[in-house]
Design a protein around this motif. Structure first.
Motif, mmCIF file in Angstrom:
data_model
loop_
_atom_site.group_PDB
_atom_site.id
_atom_site.type_symbol
_atom_site.label_atom_id
_atom_site.label_comp_id
_atom_site.label_asym_id
_atom_site.label_seq_id
_atom_site.Cartn_x
_atom_site.Cartn_y
_atom_site.Cartn_z
ATOM 1 N N LEU A 201 2.485 -6.710 -12.895
ATOM 2 C CA LEU A 201 3.496 -6.424 -11.883
ATOM 3 C C LEU A 201 3.585 -7.548 -10.856
ATOM 4 C CD1 LEU A 201 2.523 -2.684 -11.235
ATOM 5 C CD2 LEU A 201 4.444 -3.524 -12.601
ATOM 6 N N CYS A 202 4.784 -7.696 -10.288
ATOM 7 C CA CYS A 202 4.974 -8.661 -9.205
ATOM 8 C C CYS A 202 4.370 -8.076 -7.923
ATOM 9 C CB CYS A 202 6.455 -8.971 -9.008
ATOM 10 S SG CYS A 202 7.402 -7.559 -8.388
ATOM 11 N N VAL A 203 4.387 -8.828 -6.851
ATOM 12 C CA VAL A 203 3.800 -8.389 -5.585
ATOM 13 C C VAL A 203 4.386 -7.056 -5.127
ATOM 14 C CG1 VAL A 203 3.549 -8.958 -3.139
ATOM 15 C CG2 VAL A 203 3.281 -10.737 -4.845
ATOM 16 N N ALA A 204 5.707 -6.967 -5.077
ATOM 17 C CA ALA A 204 6.359 -5.753 -4.570
ATOM 18 C C ALA A 204 6.024 -4.536 -5.430
ATOM 19 C CB ALA A 204 7.870 -5.951 -4.509
ATOM 20 N N HIS A 205 6.145 -4.667 -6.742
ATOM 21 C CA HIS A 205 5.885 -3.525 -7.616
ATOM 22 C C HIS A 205 4.399 -3.161 -7.655
ATOM 23 C CE1 HIS A 205 9.934 -4.623 -9.280
ATOM 24 N NE2 HIS A 205 10.059 -3.331 -9.002
ATOM 25 N N TYR A 206 3.528 -4.138 -7.577
ATOM 26 C CA TYR A 206 2.086 -3.872 -7.564
ATOM 27 C C TYR A 206 1.705 -3.045 -6.333
ATOM 28 C CZ TYR A 206 -2.927 -4.653 -7.196
ATOM 29 O OH TYR A 206 -4.280 -4.473 -7.066
ATOM 30 N N HIS A 207 2.180 -3.460 -5.155
ATOM 31 C CA HIS A 207 1.837 -2.739 -3.928
ATOM 32 C C HIS A 207 2.506 -1.366 -3.884
ATOM 33 C CE1 HIS A 207 -0.673 -5.772 -2.185
ATOM 34 N NE2 HIS A 207 0.251 -6.691 -2.429
ATOM 35 N N ARG A 208 3.692 -1.265 -4.425
ATOM 36 C CA ARG A 208 4.367 0.034 -4.501
ATOM 37 C C ARG A 208 3.541 1.002 -5.360
ATOM 38 N NH1 ARG A 208 9.923 -1.360 -6.077
ATOM 39 N NH2 ARG A 208 9.903 -2.332 -4.037
ATOM 40 N N ALA A 209 3.032 0.525 -6.484
ATOM 41 C CA ALA A 209 2.215 1.357 -7.368
ATOM 42 C C ALA A 209 0.899 1.743 -6.687
ATOM 43 C CB ALA A 209 1.942 0.618 -8.680
ATOM 44 N N ARG A 210 0.306 0.845 -5.950
ATOM 45 C CA ARG A 210 -0.943 1.153 -5.225
ATOM 46 C C ARG A 210 -0.717 2.223 -4.169
ATOM 47 N NH1 ARG A 210 -3.842 -3.079 -2.391
ATOM 48 N NH2 ARG A 210 -5.442 -1.487 -2.293
ATOM 49 N N ARG A 211 0.416 2.134 -3.456
ATOM 50 C CA ARG A 211 0.711 3.138 -2.423
ATOM 51 C C ARG A 211 0.904 4.523 -3.034
ATOM 52 N NH1 ARG A 211 3.547 -1.220 -0.007
ATOM 53 N NH2 ARG A 211 5.475 -0.577 -1.015
ATOM 54 N N LYS A 212 1.483 4.575 -4.235
ATOM 55 C CA LYS A 212 1.689 5.867 -4.899
ATOM 56 C C LYS A 212 0.344 6.503 -5.269
ATOM 57 C CE LYS A 212 6.204 5.135 -7.003
ATOM 58 N NZ LYS A 212 6.903 4.945 -8.287
ATOM 59 N N LYS A 213 -0.634 5.683 -5.654
ATOM 60 C CA LYS A 213 -1.947 6.199 -6.062
ATOM 61 C C LYS A 213 -2.852 6.522 -4.883
ATOM 62 C CE LYS A 213 -2.159 3.773 -10.454
ATOM 63 N NZ LYS A 213 -2.877 2.766 -11.222
#
Length: 169
Positions: free
Chosen positions: A147-159
């Motif tokens: 994942l790119c920066v934006a999608h990686y951090h978005r996924a981390r926030r969901k978890k």
């Protein structure tokens, strides 16, 4: 036919150009006039006069100035374009950190990823460093886990647990 000697106006403008160049190079290196004068082994007042174009430096003084700035003598006389100034800051940064070819290539790859419009955008011809983001229609460079920066951090926030502020027990 012998060439004509330069008139006083040419010599004065050349001296002012040299003075500005010396001051610019000194400031670029973060040196005060006091530090610079100590490196050159000349007085602070002479440095001030030299940088204002009020003194005509001898060859020996120019050698001392070039050595203090850690430059070859010819670099004091090089004309610099306004567009060229940023490139010289980058070159100086790389030189001060003693980066090798491989490090410079990595730096260029990062810059290409930062400033290009994506994988298909025209660029400097630097090879891409890795894969593109796996999120649909994204294509930006991968940070981690595909994942790119934006999608990686978005996924981390969901978890992340939603039980209060971060760091709370």
């Amino acid at each position: 036919m012998r060439p004509h000697p330069p008139d006083d106006s040419d010599a004065g403008s050349s001296l002012l150009g040299l003075a500005r160049r010396i001051r610019t190079l000194r400031e670029r290196r973060g040196l005060t006039q006091e530090d610079f004068s100590a490196r050159c082994d000349i007085s602070v007042s002479f440095v001030s006069l030299l940088e204002r174009g009020e003194r005509n430096p001898s060859y020996d003084t120019l050698l001392q100035v070039a050595a203090a700035l850690e430059l070859p003598l010819w670099e004091l006389f090089r004309l610099e374009d306004a567009e060229d100034a940023g490139a010289h800051r980058l070159v100086e940064w790389v030189r001060l950190r003693k980066l090798g070819r491989e490090d410079v290539d990595r730096l260029l790859a990062v810059a290409e990823a930062m400033f290009s419009g994506g994988p298909g955008a025209p660029g400097l011809g630097v090879k891409a460093v890795g894969a593109a983001c796996t999120s649909p229609a994204c294509g930006r460079p991968v940070l981690a886990r595909g994942l790119c920066v934006a999608h990686y951090h978005r996924a981390r926030r969901k978890k992340a647990p939603s039980g209060g502020p971060e760091g709370a027990p």
